[in-house]
Design a protein around this motif. Structure first.
Motif, PDB file in Angstrom:
ATOM      1  N   ILE A  47       0.843  -1.197   0.000  1.00 22.91           N
ATOM      2  CA  ILE A  47       0.000   0.000   0.000  1.00 22.91           C
ATOM      3  C   ILE A  47       0.880   1.249   0.000  1.00 22.91           C
ATOM      4  CG2 ILE A  47      -1.883  -1.197   1.164  1.00 22.91           C
ATOM      5  CD1 ILE A  47      -1.027   0.302   3.733  1.00 22.91           C
ATOM      6  N   GLY A  48       0.258   2.395   0.037  1.00 18.38           N
ATOM      7  CA  GLY A  48       1.013   3.647   0.125  1.00 18.38           C
ATOM      8  C   GLY A  48       0.951   4.473  -1.145  1.00 18.38           C
ATOM      9  N   HIS A  51      -0.675   7.753  -0.456  1.00 22.72           N
ATOM     10  CA  HIS A  51      -0.304   8.434   0.788  1.00 22.72           C
ATOM     11  C   HIS A  51      -0.131   9.929   0.544  1.00 22.72           C
ATOM     12  CE1 HIS A  51       1.249   9.120   4.694  1.00 22.72           C
ATOM     13  NE2 HIS A  51       2.463   9.390   4.299  1.00 22.72           N
ATOM     14  N   PHE A 345      -7.681   0.225   6.544  1.00 23.20           N
ATOM     15  CA  PHE A 345      -6.273  -0.131   6.781  1.00 23.20           C
ATOM     16  C   PHE A 345      -6.193  -1.423   7.587  1.00 23.20           C
ATOM     17  CE2 PHE A 345      -2.518   0.194   9.581  1.00 23.20           C
ATOM     18  CZ  PHE A 345      -1.507   0.447   8.666  1.00 23.20           C
TER      19      PHE A 345
ATOM     20  N   TRP B 111       0.579  -4.232  11.149  1.00 11.96           N
ATOM     21  CA  TRP B 111       0.628  -3.073  10.246  1.00 11.96           C
ATOM     22  C   TRP B 111       0.761  -1.761  11.001  1.00 11.96           C
ATOM     23  CZ3 TRP B 111      -2.413  -3.012   5.052  1.00 11.96           C
ATOM     24  CH2 TRP B 111      -1.973  -4.093   4.275  1.00 11.96           C
ATOM     25  N   GLU B 115       3.649   0.990  10.504  1.00 14.18           N
ATOM     26  CA  GLU B 115       3.386   2.407  10.243  1.00 14.18           C
ATOM     27  C   GLU B 115       4.153   3.288  11.221  1.00 14.18           C
ATOM     28  OE1 GLU B 115      -0.773   3.585   9.829  1.00 14.18           O
ATOM     29  OE2 GLU B 115      -0.173   5.619  10.344  1.00 14.18           O
ATOM     30  N   MET B 119       6.785   6.062  10.080  1.00 16.49           N
ATOM     31  CA  MET B 119       6.494   7.475  10.282  1.00 16.49           C
ATOM     32  C   MET B 119       7.380   8.144  11.339  1.00 16.49           C
ATOM     33  SD  MET B 119       4.259   8.577   8.238  1.00 16.49           S
ATOM     34  CE  MET B 119       4.190   7.556   6.806  1.00 16.49           C
ATOM     35  N   ARG B 131       9.018  -3.489   7.907  1.00 16.46           N
ATOM     36  CA  ARG B 131       9.411  -2.733   6.721  1.00 16.46           C
ATOM     37  C   ARG B 131       8.585  -1.466   6.718  1.00 16.46           C
ATOM     38  NH1 ARG B 131       7.109  -5.025   2.263  1.00 16.46           N
ATOM     39  NH2 ARG B 131       5.842  -6.422   3.523  1.00 16.46           N
ATOM     40  N   ILE B 133       5.776   0.984   5.322  1.00 14.11           N
ATOM     41  CA  ILE B 133       4.479   0.552   4.797  1.00 14.11           C
ATOM     42  C   ILE B 133       3.841   1.599   3.889  1.00 14.11           C
ATOM     43  CG2 ILE B 133       3.242   1.272   6.897  1.00 14.11           C
ATOM     44  CD1 ILE B 133       1.502  -1.304   6.411  1.00 14.11           C
ATOM     45  N   LEU B 134       3.909   2.878   4.266  1.00 13.05           N
ATOM     46  CA  LEU B 134       3.285   3.908   3.438  1.00 13.05           C
ATOM     47  C   LEU B 134       4.295   4.561   2.500  1.00 13.05           C
ATOM     48  CD1 LEU B 134       0.905   5.539   6.080  1.00 13.05           C
ATOM     49  CD2 LEU B 134       0.292   3.928   4.290  1.00 13.05           C
ATOM     50  N   CYS B 135       5.513   4.768   2.990  1.00 10.15           N
ATOM     51  CA  CYS B 135       6.561   5.349   2.150  1.00 10.15           C
ATOM     52  C   CYS B 135       7.304   4.227   1.414  1.00 10.15           C
ATOM     53  CB  CYS B 135       7.564   6.114   3.005  1.00 10.15           C
ATOM     54  SG  CYS B 135       6.850   7.526   3.833  1.00 10.15           S
TER      55      CYS B 135
END
Lengths: 379, 161
Positions: A47-48, A51, A345, B111, B115, B119, B131, B133-135
Protein backbone atom coordinates in the motif's frame (compact mmCIF):
# COMPACT_ATOMS: atom_id res chain seq x y z
CA UNK A 1 -6.26 -28.38 -2.37
CA UNK A 2 -5.72 -28.29 -6.12
CA UNK A 3 -2.17 -28.97 -7.27
CA UNK A 4 -0.75 -27.37 -10.37
CA UNK A 5 0.88 -29.84 -12.71
CA UNK A 6 3.47 -28.51 -15.14
CA UNK A 7 4.71 -30.17 -18.32
CA UNK A 8 7.37 -32.02 -16.45
CA UNK A 9 5.02 -32.98 -13.69
CA UNK A 10 6.77 -30.83 -11.08
CA UNK A 11 4.92 -28.46 -8.85
CA UNK A 12 5.79 -24.87 -9.44
CA UNK A 13 4.97 -21.61 -7.71
CA UNK A 14 4.52 -18.37 -9.50
CA UNK A 15 4.41 -14.82 -8.21
CA UNK A 16 2.23 -12.28 -9.98
CA UNK A 17 1.15 -8.76 -9.24
CA UNK A 18 -2.52 -7.88 -9.04
CA UNK A 19 -2.60 -4.12 -9.29
CA UNK A 20 -1.66 -1.34 -8.63
CA UNK A 21 -3.94 -0.61 -11.58
CA UNK A 22 -6.48 -3.37 -11.50
CA UNK A 23 -10.21 -2.64 -11.68
CA UNK A 24 -11.06 -4.83 -8.72
CA UNK A 25 -8.61 -3.21 -6.33
CA UNK A 26 -10.82 -0.12 -6.06
CA UNK A 27 -7.98 2.33 -6.34
CA UNK A 28 -4.28 1.79 -6.33
CA UNK A 29 -3.44 -1.31 -4.37
CA UNK A 30 -0.87 -3.91 -5.32
CA UNK A 31 -1.33 -7.48 -4.21
CA UNK A 32 1.68 -9.72 -4.62
CA UNK A 33 0.17 -13.18 -5.13
CA UNK A 34 2.15 -16.37 -4.74
CA UNK A 35 0.27 -18.91 -6.82
CA UNK A 36 0.24 -22.59 -7.34
CA UNK A 37 -1.76 -22.74 -10.54
CA UNK A 38 -4.95 -20.86 -9.72
CA UNK A 39 -4.62 -21.36 -6.00
CA UNK A 40 -3.32 -18.57 -3.79
CA UNK A 41 -0.52 -19.76 -1.53
CA UNK A 42 0.30 -16.38 -0.08
CA UNK A 43 -0.60 -12.76 -0.59
CA UNK A 44 1.34 -9.64 0.32
CA UNK A 45 -0.56 -6.36 0.05
CA UNK A 46 1.56 -3.33 -0.87
CA UNK A 47 0.00 0.00 0.00
CA UNK A 48 1.01 3.65 0.12
CA UNK A 49 0.31 4.66 -3.47
CA UNK A 50 -2.22 7.23 -2.28
CA UNK A 51 -0.30 8.43 0.79
CA UNK A 52 -0.85 12.17 1.09
CA UNK A 53 0.59 12.80 4.57
CA UNK A 54 -2.75 13.55 6.24
CA UNK A 55 -1.26 13.30 9.70
CA UNK A 56 1.68 15.58 8.88
CA UNK A 57 -0.65 18.18 7.34
CA UNK A 58 -2.89 18.03 10.40
CA UNK A 59 0.06 18.89 12.64
CA UNK A 60 1.01 21.82 10.43
CA UNK A 61 -2.41 23.47 10.46
CA UNK A 62 -2.61 26.50 12.74
CA UNK A 63 -6.20 25.76 13.63
CA UNK A 64 -8.00 22.54 14.60
CA UNK A 65 -10.85 23.47 12.26
CA UNK A 66 -8.55 23.59 9.26
CA UNK A 67 -8.02 19.83 9.53
CA UNK A 68 -11.69 19.11 8.69
CA UNK A 69 -11.35 19.36 4.87
CA UNK A 70 -8.38 17.01 5.01
CA UNK A 71 -10.44 14.37 6.81
CA UNK A 72 -12.87 14.45 3.87
CA UNK A 73 -10.11 13.27 1.61
CA UNK A 74 -9.38 10.09 3.54
CA UNK A 75 -12.50 8.01 2.95
CA UNK A 76 -13.78 10.11 0.09
CA UNK A 77 -16.92 8.05 -0.43
CA UNK A 78 -18.02 8.66 3.16
CA UNK A 79 -16.70 12.15 3.83
CA UNK A 80 -19.53 13.14 6.18
CA UNK A 81 -18.64 10.31 8.55
CA UNK A 82 -14.97 11.26 8.48
CA UNK A 83 -15.77 14.82 9.49
CA UNK A 84 -18.19 13.65 12.13
CA UNK A 85 -15.56 11.54 13.87
CA UNK A 86 -12.94 14.27 13.90
CA UNK A 87 -15.16 17.06 15.18
CA UNK A 88 -16.49 14.84 17.97
CA UNK A 89 -12.88 14.34 19.04
CA UNK A 90 -12.21 18.08 19.10
CA UNK A 91 -15.50 18.79 20.88
CA UNK A 92 -14.68 16.25 23.60
CA UNK A 93 -11.22 17.77 24.09
CA UNK A 94 -12.84 21.19 24.45
CA UNK A 95 -15.76 19.79 26.48
CA UNK A 96 -18.21 21.63 24.27
CA UNK A 97 -21.98 21.37 24.18
CA UNK A 98 -23.46 20.86 20.73
CA UNK A 99 -26.85 22.40 19.87
CA UNK A 100 -29.72 19.93 19.40
CA UNK A 101 -30.53 20.92 15.84
CA UNK A 102 -26.90 20.46 14.84
CA UNK A 103 -26.80 16.96 16.34
CA UNK A 104 -29.93 15.91 14.46
CA UNK A 105 -28.73 17.26 11.13
CA UNK A 106 -25.37 15.56 11.64
CA UNK A 107 -26.99 12.21 12.33
CA UNK A 108 -29.21 12.50 9.25
CA UNK A 109 -26.21 13.41 7.13
CA UNK A 110 -24.10 10.60 8.59
CA UNK A 111 -26.79 8.00 7.96
CA UNK A 112 -27.50 9.25 4.44
CA UNK A 113 -23.79 9.03 3.83
CA UNK A 114 -23.72 5.49 5.17
CA UNK A 115 -26.41 4.52 2.67
CA UNK A 116 -24.58 6.29 -0.16
CA UNK A 117 -21.35 4.56 0.78
CA UNK A 118 -22.96 1.12 1.02
CA UNK A 119 -24.67 1.68 -2.33
CA UNK A 120 -21.27 2.29 -3.88
CA UNK A 121 -19.67 -0.59 -1.98
CA UNK A 122 -22.39 -3.06 -2.90
CA UNK A 123 -22.62 -1.84 -6.48
CA UNK A 124 -18.88 -2.11 -7.05
CA UNK A 125 -18.84 -5.51 -5.35
CA UNK A 126 -21.47 -6.80 -7.79
CA UNK A 127 -19.61 -5.20 -10.67
CA UNK A 128 -16.40 -7.01 -9.70
CA UNK A 129 -18.27 -10.29 -9.86
CA UNK A 130 -19.84 -9.57 -13.23
CA UNK A 131 -23.20 -8.13 -12.17
CA UNK A 132 -23.33 -4.90 -14.11
CA UNK A 133 -27.00 -3.96 -13.82
CA UNK A 134 -27.37 -3.53 -10.02
CA UNK A 135 -24.49 -1.05 -10.08
CA UNK A 136 -26.46 1.30 -12.32
CA UNK A 137 -29.64 0.96 -10.27
CA UNK A 138 -27.75 1.68 -7.07
CA UNK A 139 -25.97 4.67 -8.54
CA UNK A 140 -29.31 6.23 -9.43
CA UNK A 141 -30.24 6.08 -5.74
CA UNK A 142 -26.85 7.34 -4.57
CA UNK A 143 -27.29 10.28 -6.90
CA UNK A 144 -30.38 11.38 -4.97
CA UNK A 145 -28.40 11.48 -1.73
CA UNK A 146 -25.59 13.44 -3.38
CA UNK A 147 -28.17 15.94 -4.63
CA UNK A 148 -29.35 16.52 -1.07
CA UNK A 149 -25.74 16.93 0.09
CA UNK A 150 -25.03 19.31 -2.75
CA UNK A 151 -27.94 21.54 -1.82
CA UNK A 152 -26.88 21.58 1.83
CA UNK A 153 -23.12 21.93 1.50
CA UNK A 154 -22.42 22.96 -2.07
CA UNK A 155 -20.33 19.87 -2.78
CA UNK A 156 -21.07 16.39 -4.03
CA UNK A 157 -18.13 14.44 -2.68
CA UNK A 158 -15.93 16.38 -0.25
CA UNK A 159 -18.32 18.46 1.78
CA UNK A 160 -16.42 20.34 4.49
CA UNK A 161 -19.88 20.66 6.02
CA UNK A 162 -19.53 19.92 9.70
CA UNK A 163 -17.83 22.40 11.98
CA UNK A 164 -16.71 22.20 15.58
CA UNK A 165 -19.93 22.51 17.64
CA UNK A 166 -21.91 23.43 14.56
CA UNK A 167 -22.32 23.23 10.83
CA UNK A 168 -20.82 25.36 8.09
CA UNK A 169 -24.29 26.49 7.04
CA UNK A 170 -27.88 25.59 7.75
CA UNK A 171 -29.71 23.13 5.56
CA UNK A 172 -31.95 24.38 2.76
CA UNK A 173 -35.65 24.92 3.57
CA UNK A 174 -36.86 21.84 1.67
CA UNK A 175 -34.32 19.58 3.38
CA UNK A 176 -36.72 17.68 5.62
CA UNK A 177 -39.16 17.12 2.80
CA UNK A 178 -36.48 15.89 0.43
CA UNK A 179 -34.98 13.48 2.93
CA UNK A 180 -38.42 12.10 3.85
CA UNK A 181 -39.12 11.68 0.17
CA UNK A 182 -35.88 9.80 -0.33
CA UNK A 183 -36.63 7.47 2.59
CA UNK A 184 -40.03 6.69 1.12
CA UNK A 185 -38.80 5.96 -2.39
CA UNK A 186 -35.64 4.15 -1.35
CA UNK A 187 -37.20 1.51 0.90
CA UNK A 188 -38.78 -0.53 -1.93
CA UNK A 189 -35.48 -0.36 -3.80
CA UNK A 190 -33.84 -2.54 -1.16
CA UNK A 191 -36.34 -5.28 -2.02
CA UNK A 192 -35.44 -4.76 -5.64
CA UNK A 193 -31.77 -5.15 -4.78
CA UNK A 194 -32.52 -8.42 -3.00
CA UNK A 195 -34.24 -9.73 -6.12
CA UNK A 196 -31.54 -8.49 -8.46
CA UNK A 197 -28.43 -9.41 -6.52
CA UNK A 198 -28.69 -10.74 -2.96
CA UNK A 199 -30.56 -13.93 -3.83
CA UNK A 200 -29.19 -14.27 -7.34
CA UNK A 201 -27.86 -17.82 -7.72
CA UNK A 202 -24.69 -16.85 -9.57
CA UNK A 203 -23.91 -14.17 -7.02
CA UNK A 204 -24.40 -16.60 -4.15
CA UNK A 205 -22.14 -19.17 -5.81
CA UNK A 206 -19.44 -16.52 -6.15
CA UNK A 207 -19.66 -15.26 -2.56
CA UNK A 208 -20.89 -18.01 -0.21
CA UNK A 209 -18.17 -19.98 1.61
CA UNK A 210 -15.52 -17.63 0.18
CA UNK A 211 -13.12 -15.59 2.33
CA UNK A 212 -14.42 -16.88 5.63
CA UNK A 213 -13.43 -14.76 8.65
CA UNK A 214 -14.00 -16.60 11.95
CA UNK A 215 -15.02 -14.27 14.79
CA UNK A 216 -11.82 -14.96 16.78
CA UNK A 217 -9.69 -13.92 13.81
CA UNK A 218 -11.85 -10.85 13.23
CA UNK A 219 -11.42 -9.69 16.84
CA UNK A 220 -7.71 -10.40 16.97
CA UNK A 221 -7.26 -8.33 13.81
CA UNK A 222 -9.48 -5.61 15.31
CA UNK A 223 -11.99 -5.90 12.48
CA UNK A 224 -15.03 -3.70 12.91
CA UNK A 225 -18.15 -2.56 11.11
CA UNK A 226 -19.76 -4.87 8.55
CA UNK A 227 -16.66 -7.10 8.46
CA UNK A 228 -16.94 -7.91 12.18
CA UNK A 229 -20.73 -8.11 12.11
CA UNK A 230 -20.55 -10.38 9.06
CA UNK A 231 -18.73 -12.83 11.33
CA UNK A 232 -21.67 -12.83 13.70
CA UNK A 233 -20.35 -10.43 16.36
CA UNK A 234 -23.04 -8.00 17.43
CA UNK A 235 -20.89 -4.92 17.80
CA UNK A 236 -21.82 -1.46 16.59
CA UNK A 237 -20.36 1.67 18.15
CA UNK A 238 -23.63 3.54 17.64
CA UNK A 239 -25.10 1.11 20.18
CA UNK A 240 -22.13 -0.17 22.18
CA UNK A 241 -20.34 3.15 22.75
CA UNK A 242 -22.96 5.71 21.70
CA UNK A 243 -21.71 9.06 20.49
CA UNK A 244 -23.63 12.11 19.31
CA UNK A 245 -27.33 11.32 19.95
CA UNK A 246 -27.44 7.73 18.73
CA UNK A 247 -28.69 6.52 22.12
CA UNK A 248 -32.05 8.14 21.34
CA UNK A 249 -32.85 6.00 18.32
CA UNK A 250 -34.38 2.60 18.05
CA UNK A 251 -32.60 0.37 15.55
CA UNK A 252 -31.23 -3.15 15.16
CA UNK A 253 -27.69 -4.36 14.53
CA UNK A 254 -27.82 -6.80 11.60
CA UNK A 255 -25.27 -9.63 11.85
CA UNK A 256 -24.23 -12.46 9.55
CA UNK A 257 -25.66 -15.92 10.18
CA UNK A 258 -24.07 -18.13 7.56
CA UNK A 259 -27.41 -18.19 5.75
CA UNK A 260 -25.94 -19.11 2.37
CA UNK A 261 -22.81 -20.92 3.45
CA UNK A 262 -20.35 -20.42 6.28
CA UNK A 263 -20.62 -17.75 8.95
CA UNK A 264 -18.32 -14.86 8.07
CA UNK A 265 -18.13 -15.45 4.33
CA UNK A 266 -18.31 -12.79 1.62
CA UNK A 267 -22.09 -13.13 1.30
CA UNK A 268 -22.56 -12.50 5.03
CA UNK A 269 -20.53 -9.31 4.87
CA UNK A 270 -22.52 -8.25 1.84
CA UNK A 271 -25.93 -8.87 3.37
CA UNK A 272 -25.01 -7.01 6.57
CA UNK A 273 -24.50 -3.89 4.45
CA UNK A 274 -27.85 -4.35 2.74
CA UNK A 275 -29.69 -4.78 6.05
CA UNK A 276 -27.83 -1.83 7.56
CA UNK A 277 -29.29 0.46 4.94
CA UNK A 278 -32.77 -0.42 6.21
CA UNK A 279 -31.69 0.44 9.75
CA UNK A 280 -30.19 3.73 8.59
CA UNK A 281 -33.57 4.59 7.06
CA UNK A 282 -35.19 3.92 10.45
CA UNK A 283 -32.69 6.22 12.17
CA UNK A 284 -33.26 8.95 9.58
CA UNK A 285 -37.03 8.77 10.04
CA UNK A 286 -36.74 9.11 13.79
CA UNK A 287 -34.22 11.93 13.45
CA UNK A 288 -36.52 13.80 11.07
CA UNK A 289 -39.30 13.53 13.66
CA UNK A 290 -37.10 14.74 16.49
CA UNK A 291 -35.22 17.48 14.66
CA UNK A 292 -36.05 20.97 15.98
CA UNK A 293 -37.07 23.42 13.26
CA UNK A 294 -35.45 26.40 14.91
CA UNK A 295 -31.92 27.00 16.05
CA UNK A 296 -28.80 28.68 14.73
CA UNK A 297 -26.39 26.00 13.61
CA UNK A 298 -23.46 28.40 13.54
CA UNK A 299 -23.93 30.17 16.87
CA UNK A 300 -21.90 27.77 18.99
CA UNK A 301 -18.89 27.49 16.68
CA UNK A 302 -15.89 28.67 18.71
CA UNK A 303 -13.86 31.52 17.23
CA UNK A 304 -10.66 30.19 18.66
CA UNK A 305 -9.88 26.56 19.44
CA UNK A 306 -7.30 26.03 22.14
CA UNK A 307 -7.88 22.74 23.98
CA UNK A 308 -6.14 22.13 27.27
CA UNK A 309 -3.17 19.78 27.14
CA UNK A 310 -4.27 16.19 26.93
CA UNK A 311 -5.17 13.49 24.50
CA UNK A 312 -8.23 11.64 23.43
CA UNK A 313 -9.08 8.62 21.33
CA UNK A 314 -12.51 8.92 19.75
CA UNK A 315 -14.14 6.18 17.76
CA UNK A 316 -17.19 6.40 15.58
CA UNK A 317 -18.99 3.95 13.34
CA UNK A 318 -18.14 4.87 9.77
CA UNK A 319 -19.71 2.81 6.95
CA UNK A 320 -16.53 0.74 6.85
CA UNK A 321 -16.14 0.22 10.58
CA UNK A 322 -14.45 1.81 13.55
CA UNK A 323 -13.03 5.14 12.51
CA UNK A 324 -10.75 6.32 15.29
CA UNK A 325 -9.03 9.64 15.79
CA UNK A 326 -6.28 9.94 18.33
CA UNK A 327 -5.86 13.65 18.93
CA UNK A 328 -3.12 15.04 21.15
CA UNK A 329 -3.19 18.66 22.27
CA UNK A 330 -0.24 20.58 23.68
CA UNK A 331 -2.29 23.73 24.42
CA UNK A 332 -1.22 25.41 21.19
CA UNK A 333 -3.54 26.30 18.32
CA UNK A 334 -2.39 23.40 16.16
CA UNK A 335 -2.82 19.75 17.08
CA UNK A 336 0.35 18.11 18.40
CA UNK A 337 -0.63 14.84 16.77
CA UNK A 338 -3.64 13.53 14.89
CA UNK A 339 -3.61 9.86 14.12
CA UNK A 340 -6.40 8.43 12.04
CA UNK A 341 -7.24 4.81 12.67
CA UNK A 342 -8.85 3.82 9.41
CA UNK A 343 -11.02 0.69 9.30
CA UNK A 344 -9.94 -0.11 5.73
CA UNK A 345 -6.27 -0.13 6.78
CA UNK A 346 -7.01 -2.63 9.52
CA UNK A 347 -9.22 -4.81 7.33
CA UNK A 348 -6.67 -4.93 4.54
CA UNK A 349 -4.01 -6.19 6.95
CA UNK A 350 -6.28 -9.18 7.53
CA UNK A 351 -6.20 -10.17 3.85
CA UNK A 352 -3.27 -12.65 4.03
CA UNK A 353 -4.97 -14.46 6.90
CA UNK A 354 -8.28 -14.98 5.10
CA UNK A 355 -7.33 -15.62 1.48
CA UNK A 356 -4.85 -18.50 1.55
CA UNK A 357 -6.17 -21.43 -0.45
CA UNK A 358 -8.62 -19.31 -2.41
CA UNK A 359 -8.63 -19.01 -6.19
CA UNK A 360 -7.52 -15.83 -7.96
CA UNK A 361 -11.10 -15.08 -8.99
CA UNK A 362 -12.14 -15.39 -5.35
CA UNK A 363 -9.56 -12.80 -4.41
CA UNK A 364 -11.65 -10.28 -6.32
CA UNK A 365 -14.67 -11.28 -4.23
CA UNK A 366 -12.74 -11.09 -0.96
CA UNK A 367 -11.28 -7.65 -1.63
CA UNK A 368 -14.71 -6.41 -2.73
CA UNK A 369 -16.40 -7.85 0.35
CA UNK A 370 -14.18 -6.01 2.83
CA UNK A 371 -15.04 -2.80 0.95
CA UNK A 372 -11.79 -0.86 1.21
CA UNK A 373 -11.23 2.71 0.20
CA UNK A 374 -7.59 3.29 -0.58
CA UNK A 375 -7.73 6.96 0.29
CA UNK A 376 -8.36 5.87 3.84
CA UNK A 377 -5.85 3.01 3.82
CA UNK A 378 -2.99 5.26 2.72
CA UNK A 379 -4.18 8.57 4.18
CA UNK B 1 -16.86 -2.26 32.95
CA UNK B 2 -13.71 -1.14 34.75
CA UNK B 3 -12.04 2.23 35.00
CA UNK B 4 -8.34 2.83 34.38
CA UNK B 5 -7.81 2.95 38.18
CA UNK B 6 -9.37 -0.52 38.67
CA UNK B 7 -7.31 -1.94 35.84
CA UNK B 8 -4.11 -0.47 37.26
CA UNK B 9 -4.78 -2.20 40.61
CA UNK B 10 -5.33 -5.56 38.88
CA UNK B 11 -2.15 -5.13 36.85
CA UNK B 12 -0.12 -4.18 39.92
CA UNK B 13 -1.36 -7.29 41.73
CA UNK B 14 -0.43 -9.50 38.84
CA UNK B 15 2.91 -7.83 38.09
CA UNK B 16 4.25 -6.41 41.37
CA UNK B 17 7.78 -5.87 40.05
CA UNK B 18 6.82 -3.62 37.18
CA UNK B 19 6.60 0.11 37.60
CA UNK B 20 3.21 1.22 36.27
CA UNK B 21 1.70 4.66 36.69
CA UNK B 22 -1.64 6.23 35.93
CA UNK B 23 -1.22 9.60 34.25
CA UNK B 24 -3.53 12.11 32.64
CA UNK B 25 -3.55 15.45 30.88
CA UNK B 26 -5.65 18.48 31.75
CA UNK B 27 -8.38 17.20 29.48
CA UNK B 28 -9.18 13.98 27.65
CA UNK B 29 -8.57 10.44 28.85
CA UNK B 30 -6.07 9.04 31.37
CA UNK B 31 -3.49 6.43 30.38
CA UNK B 32 -1.24 3.89 32.06
CA UNK B 33 2.46 4.40 31.51
CA UNK B 34 4.34 1.17 30.94
CA UNK B 35 8.13 0.68 30.78
CA UNK B 36 9.10 -0.35 27.23
CA UNK B 37 10.60 -3.69 28.26
CA UNK B 38 7.41 -4.80 29.97
CA UNK B 39 4.83 -3.96 27.34
CA UNK B 40 4.56 -7.55 26.16
CA UNK B 41 3.92 -8.98 29.65
CA UNK B 42 1.40 -6.27 30.43
CA UNK B 43 -0.41 -6.79 27.13
CA UNK B 44 -0.59 -10.53 27.64
CA UNK B 45 -2.25 -10.08 31.02
CA UNK B 46 -4.61 -7.45 29.64
CA UNK B 47 -5.70 -9.86 26.93
CA UNK B 48 -5.90 -13.09 28.95
CA UNK B 49 -6.97 -12.08 32.45
CA UNK B 50 -10.54 -13.15 33.22
CA UNK B 51 -11.40 -9.77 34.70
CA UNK B 52 -9.92 -7.74 31.84
CA UNK B 53 -10.23 -9.66 28.55
CA UNK B 54 -9.05 -6.92 26.23
CA UNK B 55 -9.58 -8.83 23.01
CA UNK B 56 -8.92 -5.99 20.57
CA UNK B 57 -6.20 -3.45 19.92
CA UNK B 58 -8.10 -0.55 18.42
CA UNK B 59 -5.23 1.72 17.59
CA UNK B 60 -1.48 2.03 17.92
CA UNK B 61 0.07 5.44 17.31
CA UNK B 62 3.69 6.47 17.12
CA UNK B 63 4.63 9.88 18.54
CA UNK B 64 7.68 12.12 18.67
CA UNK B 65 8.29 14.33 21.71
CA UNK B 66 11.03 16.74 20.63
CA UNK B 67 11.30 18.54 24.00
CA UNK B 68 12.15 15.34 25.87
CA UNK B 69 14.05 13.84 22.90
CA UNK B 70 11.84 10.82 23.16
CA UNK B 71 9.65 8.71 20.94
CA UNK B 72 6.51 7.06 22.17
CA UNK B 73 3.71 4.72 21.34
CA UNK B 74 0.12 5.03 22.50
CA UNK B 75 -1.93 1.82 22.54
CA UNK B 76 -5.72 1.94 22.69
CA UNK B 77 -7.41 -1.32 23.54
CA UNK B 78 -10.93 -2.44 24.30
CA UNK B 79 -12.87 -5.48 25.34
CA UNK B 80 -15.92 -6.48 23.34
CA UNK B 81 -17.16 -8.79 26.09
CA UNK B 82 -16.60 -6.51 29.12
CA UNK B 83 -16.99 -3.22 27.22
CA UNK B 84 -14.12 -1.31 28.84
CA UNK B 85 -11.36 0.57 27.08
CA UNK B 86 -7.86 1.57 28.11
CA UNK B 87 -4.95 3.63 26.87
CA UNK B 88 -1.33 2.61 27.43
CA UNK B 89 1.76 4.65 26.73
CA UNK B 90 5.37 3.70 26.28
CA UNK B 91 8.23 6.18 25.91
CA UNK B 92 11.76 5.46 24.71
CA UNK B 93 14.81 7.69 24.08
CA UNK B 94 14.99 8.97 20.49
CA UNK B 95 18.57 7.85 19.93
CA UNK B 96 17.78 4.17 20.57
CA UNK B 97 14.06 3.68 20.09
CA UNK B 98 13.36 -0.02 20.59
CA UNK B 99 10.04 -1.36 21.83
CA UNK B 100 9.09 -5.05 21.89
CA UNK B 101 6.47 -5.90 19.30
CA UNK B 102 3.05 -7.03 20.49
CA UNK B 103 2.13 -8.53 17.13
CA UNK B 104 1.92 -12.01 18.68
CA UNK B 105 -0.68 -10.78 21.17
CA UNK B 106 -2.90 -8.73 18.89
CA UNK B 107 -2.29 -9.56 15.21
CA UNK B 108 -3.57 -6.19 14.12
CA UNK B 109 -0.43 -4.59 15.61
CA UNK B 110 1.55 -5.90 12.62
CA UNK B 111 0.63 -3.07 10.25
CA UNK B 112 0.23 -0.44 12.94
CA UNK B 113 3.78 -1.10 14.14
CA UNK B 114 5.07 -0.96 10.59
CA UNK B 115 3.39 2.41 10.24
CA UNK B 116 4.90 3.69 13.49
CA UNK B 117 8.31 2.51 12.26
CA UNK B 118 7.75 4.18 8.89
CA UNK B 119 6.49 7.47 10.28
CA UNK B 120 8.50 8.09 13.48
CA UNK B 121 11.22 5.46 13.32
CA UNK B 122 10.48 3.25 16.31
CA UNK B 123 12.03 -0.20 15.94
CA UNK B 124 9.82 -3.00 17.19
CA UNK B 125 11.90 -5.96 18.28
CA UNK B 126 10.63 -9.44 17.32
CA UNK B 127 8.32 -7.98 14.69
CA UNK B 128 8.01 -10.59 11.91
CA UNK B 129 8.27 -8.15 8.99
CA UNK B 130 9.35 -4.67 10.00
CA UNK B 131 9.41 -2.73 6.72
CA UNK B 132 8.14 0.67 5.70
CA UNK B 133 4.48 0.55 4.80
CA UNK B 134 3.29 3.91 3.44
CA UNK B 135 6.56 5.35 2.15
CA UNK B 136 8.82 3.54 -0.37
CA UNK B 137 11.40 1.20 1.17
CA UNK B 138 14.30 3.50 0.28
CA UNK B 139 12.75 6.73 1.59
CA UNK B 140 15.00 8.75 3.88
CA UNK B 141 14.02 9.94 7.33
CA UNK B 142 10.85 9.61 9.34
CA UNK B 143 8.14 12.05 8.21
CA UNK B 144 6.23 12.43 11.46
CA UNK B 145 9.24 13.45 13.50
CA UNK B 146 8.92 17.10 14.38
CA UNK B 147 12.39 17.93 13.03
CA UNK B 148 11.85 16.13 9.71
CA UNK B 149 13.04 17.76 6.51
CA UNK B 150 12.00 15.98 3.33
CA UNK B 151 14.67 14.88 0.91
CA UNK B 152 14.99 17.12 -2.16
CA UNK B 153 15.28 14.33 -4.70
CA UNK B 154 13.97 10.83 -4.86
CA UNK B 155 15.62 8.74 -7.59
CA UNK B 156 16.56 11.94 -9.40
CA UNK B 157 13.03 13.34 -9.32
CA UNK B 158 12.43 16.56 -7.42
CA UNK B 159 10.13 16.25 -4.44
CA UNK B 160 9.29 19.95 -4.66
CA UNK B 161 11.21 20.87 -1.52
Amino acid sequence: MIEAITDTGERREMTINMGPQHPSTHGVLRLELVLDGEVIKDVKPHIGYLHRCFEKYAEEMDDYAKVIPYTDRMDYVAAMNQEHGYIIGVERLLELEVPERVEYIRVIMAELQRIASHLLGIGAFGLDLGAFTPFLYLFTEREKILDIFEKASGARLLYNYMAVAGLMRDVHPEFKEEVADFVKTFRPKIKELDDLLSYNKIFIRRTANIGVVPDKVALNYAASGPVLRGSGVKWDLRKNDPYSIYDRFDFEIPVGSGEMGTLGDCWDRYIVRVREMEQSLRIIEQALDGMPDEGDVMAAIPKRIRPKAGDIYVRTESPRGELGYYIVSDKSASPFRVKARAPSFVHLSMLPAISKGALIADMVAIVGSIDIVLGEVDR
Amino acid sequence: MKTAEDILVILQNRLPDIELALESGESGQPWIKVPADNIKDVSKILRDDEELRFDTLMCLSGLHYPAEEELGVAYHIHSTSLKHTLALKVRVPAEDPVIPSIEMIWKTADWHEREAYDMVGIRFSDHPDLRRILCPDDWEGFPLRKDYTPQEFYHGVSTGE
